[in-house]
Design a protein around this motif. Sequence first.
Motif, short mmCIF file in Angstrom:
data_model
loop_
_atom_site.label_atom_id
_atom_site.label_comp_id
_atom_site.label_asym_id
_atom_site.label_seq_id
_atom_site.Cartn_x
_atom_site.Cartn_y
_atom_site.Cartn_z
N PHE A 261 0.85 -1.20 0.00
CA PHE A 261 0.00 0.00 0.00
C PHE A 261 0.88 1.25 0.00
O PHE A 261 0.61 2.21 -0.73
N LEU A 262 1.94 1.24 0.80
CA LEU A 262 2.87 2.37 0.81
C LEU A 262 3.62 2.48 -0.51
O LEU A 262 3.90 3.59 -1.01
N TYR A 263 3.93 1.32 -1.11
CA TYR A 263 4.60 1.34 -2.41
C TYR A 263 3.74 2.01 -3.48
O TYR A 263 4.27 2.49 -4.49
N ASP A 264 2.41 2.01 -3.28
CA ASP A 264 1.50 2.63 -4.24
C ASP A 264 1.71 4.13 -4.38
O ASP A 264 1.13 4.75 -5.29
N VAL A 294 -7.19 4.82 -9.89
CA VAL A 294 -6.17 4.93 -8.86
C VAL A 294 -6.57 4.19 -7.59
O VAL A 294 -5.71 3.78 -6.79
N TRP A 295 -7.86 3.97 -7.40
CA TRP A 295 -8.34 3.45 -6.11
C TRP A 295 -8.21 1.94 -5.96
O TRP A 295 -8.22 1.43 -4.83
N GLY A 310 -5.88 6.37 1.35
CA GLY A 310 -5.25 6.71 0.07
C GLY A 310 -5.58 8.12 -0.36
O GLY A 310 -4.72 8.84 -0.89
N TYR A 311 -6.82 8.54 -0.16
CA TYR A 311 -7.21 9.91 -0.50
C TYR A 311 -6.40 10.93 0.30
O TYR A 311 -5.90 11.92 -0.26
N SER A 345 -6.38 10.36 -12.69
CA SER A 345 -6.52 9.35 -11.64
C SER A 345 -7.75 8.48 -11.85
O SER A 345 -7.86 7.41 -11.25
N PHE A 346 -8.70 8.93 -12.68
CA PHE A 346 -9.87 8.10 -12.97
C PHE A 346 -9.47 6.85 -13.75
O PHE A 346 -10.20 5.85 -13.76
#
Length: 393
Positions: A261-264, A294-295, A310-311, A345-346
């Motif tokens: 998740f952090l790598y994202d 992106v989500w 993430g947001y 990001s969509f």
Amino acid sequence: MLNFYYIYGAVWGIVLFLYLLGWSSLNGSLSPVLLVFFSVTIFLSAALGKRRESCFVYSGNKLPKLPTWAVLLFLVCGAIGFMQLGYIPALQFIDSTYDYQQLLDREPSIFMTVAVVGSVFGCGYQFSRFIENREAADMAKLIPLALYLVMFSSRGPLYICGVTCFIIVCSKRKRTLRFADYLITAILIIFALWLFGVLGNIRVGCNWNDSSYIYLLGGFTGLWPEYIPHEFCWAYSYLTSPLANLNYSLSFTVQIDSLNFLYDFLPMMLAKRLPLYVTPAAPLQVTYFNVSSVWSNYFLHLDLPGLFIGYLLQIALLETWLLAARGTCAENLMKAYCSECVIFSFFANSFVYPTMAYPAIMLGCACIFWKCSSRKRALSYLSARDVKPLLED
């Protein structure tokens, strides 16, 4: 247009509206969780945008000249990249032998990556300079970089450049825009979406006005309004299929992976070389629509809390980029790059994707260098005049 908080609300508001029109059979009922998530984040973005509105005013600072050696480096890398490919995509595009899937399947070389990312960065940089200076020298550097992207014949980098330049123009002329300007802008956007479909038809081997391929695969049969040209099916699919895949992902059980998740939020080139990195593989409804916004990665790695965390981390990343450029002549361009990342990001994780995120990272590094150089010159200036003892007193 420089206020990426407002842009977030506009982009996701439009995507949600188009999705809920239900013109594609692939767009299933939207999860209430996603409706709540987007409602909350759009509201928060609007509030943050209003609160920080004064920070996004366009300023007329002029960027330093982009070194000629940098432009030549990008173009030379592009030439080497074409030699490695064995062909120039634009020429194949013209004689109808262009195979986009072959280009996708081939592992991009470091030369091609440098050329494409550098050209995207250089186009935005040189256009930002040109719009302030109106110097032929700036256009002389901009045109070869843009032509390289045309020869590369991938719609993504071209549209990224176009969006960045569009943001800069609208921001500069915001106070002088008239109704006619808004009308022309709307026409240009509609034309760009139509052209996107025309290029898509050609890319898959159909005639420019034959949209039967996307009409069938996109699930538009019996649902698409016939008064809208079918070329727009391409844009509709690209705008809504990532959200459809995200919506589909929510029906799967995920395994918590805080590290990935952090790598994202790290540049893709760096993240995939770190220990325990796992290539994201979001569930797909159909294999040919293979992006999931992106989500999806946030959800796959941290479940539903990952969306909200993430947001918040996206905001932190964008504000960090802005902080790097604050007080420099590159503030306008950095805000444009940040806005471009939010817009795309969509479609993908635009905060780490090379052609979308790296221009902002490159500009941030340049800003830090300029600040350090400026501080060093200031200290040298003071030392030369024996100011230091006075300060110590």
